[in-house]
Design a protein around this motif. Structure first.
Motif, PDB file in Angstrom:
ATOM      1  N   THR A 172      -7.927   2.149  -6.409  1.00 31.41           N
ATOM      2  CA  THR A 172      -6.977   2.561  -7.445  1.00 31.41           C
ATOM      3  C   THR A 172      -7.673   2.781  -8.781  1.00 31.41           C
ATOM      4  O   THR A 172      -8.789   2.314  -9.003  1.00 31.41           O
ATOM      5  CB  THR A 172      -5.899   1.482  -7.618  1.00 31.41           C
ATOM      6  N   SER A 228      -9.425  -2.880  -3.596  1.00 32.89           N
ATOM      7  CA  SER A 228      -9.925  -2.292  -2.354  1.00 32.89           C
ATOM      8  C   SER A 228      -9.190  -0.999  -1.995  1.00 32.89           C
ATOM      9  O   SER A 228      -9.670  -0.222  -1.171  1.00 32.89           O
ATOM     10  CB  SER A 228      -9.787  -3.297  -1.202  1.00 32.89           C
ATOM     11  N   MET A 229      -8.037  -0.770  -2.632  1.00 32.09           N
ATOM     12  CA  MET A 229      -7.302   0.464  -2.394  1.00 32.09           C
ATOM     13  C   MET A 229      -7.961   1.661  -3.071  1.00 32.09           C
ATOM     14  O   MET A 229      -7.576   2.803  -2.827  1.00 32.09           O
ATOM     15  CB  MET A 229      -5.863   0.326  -2.919  1.00 32.09           C
ATOM     16  N   ARG A 235      -5.259   5.267   2.986  1.00 32.76           N
ATOM     17  CA  ARG A 235      -4.477   6.013   1.988  1.00 32.76           C
ATOM     18  C   ARG A 235      -4.005   7.342   2.563  1.00 32.76           C
ATOM     19  O   ARG A 235      -2.832   7.713   2.434  1.00 32.76           O
ATOM     20  CB  ARG A 235      -5.316   6.252   0.729  1.00 32.76           C
ATOM     21  N   TRP A 261       0.835  -1.206   0.000  1.00 31.78           N
ATOM     22  CA  TRP A 261       0.000   0.000   0.000  1.00 31.78           C
ATOM     23  C   TRP A 261       0.866   1.250   0.000  1.00 31.78           C
ATOM     24  O   TRP A 261       0.547   2.234  -0.668  1.00 31.78           O
ATOM     25  CB  TRP A 261      -0.915   0.003   1.237  1.00 31.78           C
ATOM     26  N   VAL A 278      -8.887  -1.566   6.325  1.00 33.97           N
ATOM     27  CA  VAL A 278      -9.750  -1.126   5.227  1.00 33.97           C
ATOM     28  C   VAL A 278     -11.208  -1.444   5.553  1.00 33.97           C
ATOM     29  O   VAL A 278     -12.111  -0.624   5.315  1.00 33.97           O
ATOM     30  CB  VAL A 278      -9.336  -1.810   3.904  1.00 33.97           C
ATOM     31  N   ALA A 311      -0.372   3.289  -3.064  1.00 34.14           N
ATOM     32  CA  ALA A 311      -1.411   4.295  -2.825  1.00 34.14           C
ATOM     33  C   ALA A 311      -0.949   5.714  -3.159  1.00 34.14           C
ATOM     34  O   ALA A 311      -1.667   6.453  -3.854  1.00 34.14           O
ATOM     35  CB  ALA A 311      -1.909   4.205  -1.383  1.00 34.14           C
ATOM     36  N   GLN A 330      -7.749  -7.241  -3.502  1.00 33.92           N
ATOM     37  CA  GLN A 330      -7.062  -6.417  -2.508  1.00 33.92           C
ATOM     38  C   GLN A 330      -6.569  -5.119  -3.136  1.00 33.92           C
ATOM     39  O   GLN A 330      -6.677  -4.043  -2.533  1.00 33.92           O
ATOM     40  CB  GLN A 330      -5.878  -7.179  -1.908  1.00 33.92           C
ATOM     41  N   ALA A 366     -10.807   2.634   2.790  1.00 33.74           N
ATOM     42  CA  ALA A 366      -9.599   2.810   1.986  1.00 33.74           C
ATOM     43  C   ALA A 366      -9.073   4.235   2.073  1.00 33.74           C
ATOM     44  O   ALA A 366      -7.858   4.464   2.114  1.00 33.74           O
ATOM     45  CB  ALA A 366      -9.882   2.435   0.536  1.00 33.74           C
TER      46      ALA A 366
END
Length: 667
Positions: free
Chosen positions: A122, A119-120, A609, A58, A600, A62, A116, A605
């Motif tokens: 992105t 889930s950020m 981040r 991350w 998260v 991120a 996964q 998220a």
């Protein structure tokens, strides 16, 4: 529409799900090649599919994603892709330990990591995903190899490899722990094998030119320069014709001004001349020392902290400049892969040689005198410049002038020549294991080495490979893979069973992202012209002299072959720092690896981040703190409360329409 209520609290799980599903449904982050906006190619080093993302992933991804989003908001058409560095030794080890095929293990990990990464929050365009272990990718590794082979940049030669006598197999460096095989604990030795190389040294001088790298950290450029190790000096010969060999040997030195101070010569134990020059009475001791040297790694042999050892082989070499015969030793600090594999010993002016001479009672002759030297025996090597003494016709000259005059004399008499040497060695890409790109070469009893025809690519890894507890590559024992007809004479031939170093995969993956489904070549030349070079590349500084150097070489070779038009692959490079936990680098053995998923799920998220973004300067890293991320969560709740605050509860006042308009415009 959510009813305004100042008691409503932030619910990150629902919001993350809502917006990420909306982005996917609307194809919001699908990247078009024909967009009229200016392009921006932002690339983050792709991960190895280990199975789970940790907070270090991350921390690398991120902030890079945030910057890509920033560029998108500025009006750029942004390519910010993601893929998986899917070949490599860990998957093969997993296959042996878990009795599972590396393909199944790798693809299962990718299936776990893909959500996964999503889930950020992105902006990856997953239509451009690449997985290096799939044939549609590694087919082009093989194609590149054939282009390099045809251009004289891929060749086969002998090279030392780690050998386990118990497992009867070659081991990667990662499989050797404290000089022993990680599987059976046997002592590992070195064995010379025919292996494949790529000619990176042809580009050594160009790789030292950083003018095409618009914005790279100075420390990365310094690390590459030191790794390449450019040295200007003289290649000089020593005479050994007294042994009826009808030849000389050559050594490279940056200190030709000290040539009159040579009192011994050291050869690498592996040098082919050692066997020819070793006398019968010295042979048993020499052979024992060679075996001892084979048990050591190059790092161990070059360590400045180890006492230098050696063995006299019984023969002498003649110094052309003064006619003196000097003894020839073998020593573990001389390596066949560095220079000519032979070094001249000048103990008065090199501390390593000084210590060696003291140990073996060899002459220490001063030939460069420091100011005030009275002729006394030196207590340590004199490495500074000075005045020539004991140097025949060059006595009295300053060492700088003497260096030029001696080099002129050597060249005029055909004894050697000025040259440039590099510490950099050609890239050894052979790996004696299964989970990698098969090298597209055949061996025919009639035709010799035969490249696989391009139309027969890809050479596929067999799916029914049987892994052995010894760790030997199953390719060696898979008859369906090994035995093949020669495309030239149609007689029986054998396939190469070595696979490619996985750094080959990452040397050009940035090109494949531009057209991952193109099947007429490794990439669509139109798309490459549109997107390349990469505008900003982010990743760890630990890749300075491996991946980054190899990728630069690969790009320059592709340019010379005519496949790309630019010189450097990555215009700007940014190295993030390391995120630590409990003041230590995260590792499973310490038990301090932070898994992001629970954070998260509970905090969202955006909180994770934002916490990573404000942890400290990105290039410096920082220490993970639960109290810190909880503070960020409280801040998000305050923002949420402010956004949903009942405006009737605000203080009465006059609204400044101009200020409101200005704020909206900025927003």
């Amino acid at each position: 529409m959510v009813e305004r209520n100042h008691n409503l609290r932030y619910s990150p799980t629902d919001l993350d799900r809502k917006w990420q599903e909306r982005w996917r449904r609307d194809s919001l982050y699908k990247v078009a090649d024909d967009d009229e906006r200016p392009k921006w190619y932002e690339l983050t080093m792709y991960p190895y599919p280990s199975g789970d993302l940790h907070i270090g992933h991350w921390y690398a991804m991120a902030p890079a994603d945030a910057h890509a989003r920033f560029r998108r908001m500025q009006g750029y058409n942004v390519l910010h892709p993601m893929g998986f560095d899917a070949f490599g030794l860990p998957a093969e080890n997993a296959a042996i330990k878990r009795n599972i095929h590396p393909y199944k293990w790798t693809m299962g990990n990718i299936e776990n990591m893909r959500p996964q990464l999503n889930s950020m929050g992105t902006i990856y365009d997953w239509d451009r995903e690449i997985i290096c272990a799939l044939p549609e990718y590694y087919r082009w590794n093989q194609w590149f190899f054939l282009q390099f082979y045809n251009a004289g940049l891929a060749y086969r030669a002998k090279a030392p490899a780690n050998w386990c006598p118990s497992c009867q197999t070659v081991l990667a460096n990662e499989q050797v722990v404290d000089g022993k095989c990680e599987r059976c604990d046997s002592i590992v030795s070195r064995r010379d094998l025919e292996q494949w190389f790529l000619g990176i040294t042809k580009y050594a001088e160009e790789l030292l030119d950083y003018s095409g790298l618009l914005d790279w950290p100075e420390r990365i450029k310094s690390m590459q320069s030191n790794w390449i190790g450019r040295s200007e000096g003289v290649d000089i010969s020593f005479d050994i014709r007294e042994y009826d060999l009808d030849e000389e040997f050559r050594t490279f030195t940056t200190r030709i001004d000290t040539i009159y101070g040579v009192t011994f010569v050291v050869m690498a134990p592996e040098h082919p001349l050692v066997d020819k020059l070793t006398t019968d009475e010295r042979r048993s001791e020499v052979e024992a020392y060679i075996e001892l040297a084979r048990l050591q790694t190059e790092v161990e042999r070059l360590s400045t902290e180890r006492e230098k050892t050696g063995v006299f082989i019984g023969s002498y070499a003649t110094n052309h400049l003064n006619g003196e015969r000097v003894p020839i030793f073998i020593a573990d600090y001389a390596l066949l892969t560095y220079g000519t594999g032979i070094v001249m010993g000048v103990p008065a002016h090199d501390q390593r040689d000084f210590d060696f001479a003291k140990k073996y009672d060899l002459e220490i002759r001063t030939v460069i005198a420091s100011p005030g030297w009275s002729g006394d025996q030196l207590e340590q090597a004199q490495v500074e410049e000075g005045i020539h003494v004991n140097s025949g016709p060059f006595d009295g000259l300053g060492s700088r002038e003497g260096k030029e005059r001696i080099a002129d004399h050597i060249e005029a008499n055909g004894l050697g020549h000025r040259t440039v040497s590099y510490r950099l060695r050609d890239w050894l890409i052979s790996r004696q294991r299964y989970w990698g790109t098969p090298i597209p070469i055949l061996y025919c009893g009639n035709c010799g080495v035969v490249p696989v025809p391009e139309q027969d690519l890809p050479v596929l890894l067999p799916e029914d490979a049987q892994f052995r507890p010894s760790g030997e590559s199953p390719l060696r024992f898979h008859s369906g893979f090994l035995n093949v007809d020669c495309p030239s004479c149609h007689g029986p031939a054998l396939r190469e069973t070595d696979t490619m170093d996985t750094f080959v995969d990452s040397s050009w993956y940035h090109l494949r992202y531009t057209s991952p489904h193109f099947d007429q070549g490794p990439f669509d030349p139109v798309a490459v012209k549109e997107w390349l070079p990469v505008d900003q590349y982010t990743g760890g500084a630990e890749h300075a002299v491996m991946h980054l150097l190899y990728a630069r070489f690969f790009n320059k070779a592709l340019r010379d072959i005519g496949l790309v038009e630019y010189d450097e692959p990555y215009l700007r490079l940014f190295n993030q720092g390391i995120i630590i936990a409990d003041h230590h680098k995260m590792s499973k053995s310490r038990g301090n690896v932070i898994t992001p998923d629970p954070y998260v799920k509970d905090l969202g998220a955006d909180v994770v981040r934002a916490y990573l973004m404000f942890l400290g300067p990105w290039e410096q890293g920082g220490d993970w703190s639960d109290s810190g991320i909880n503070g960020m969560a409280r801040w998000f709740n305050r923002v949420w409360d402010l956004a949903y605050h009942d405006p009737t509860l605000l203080d009465n006042g006059t609204v400044d329409d101009k200020a409101v308009s200005s704020l909206l415009r900025v927003t």
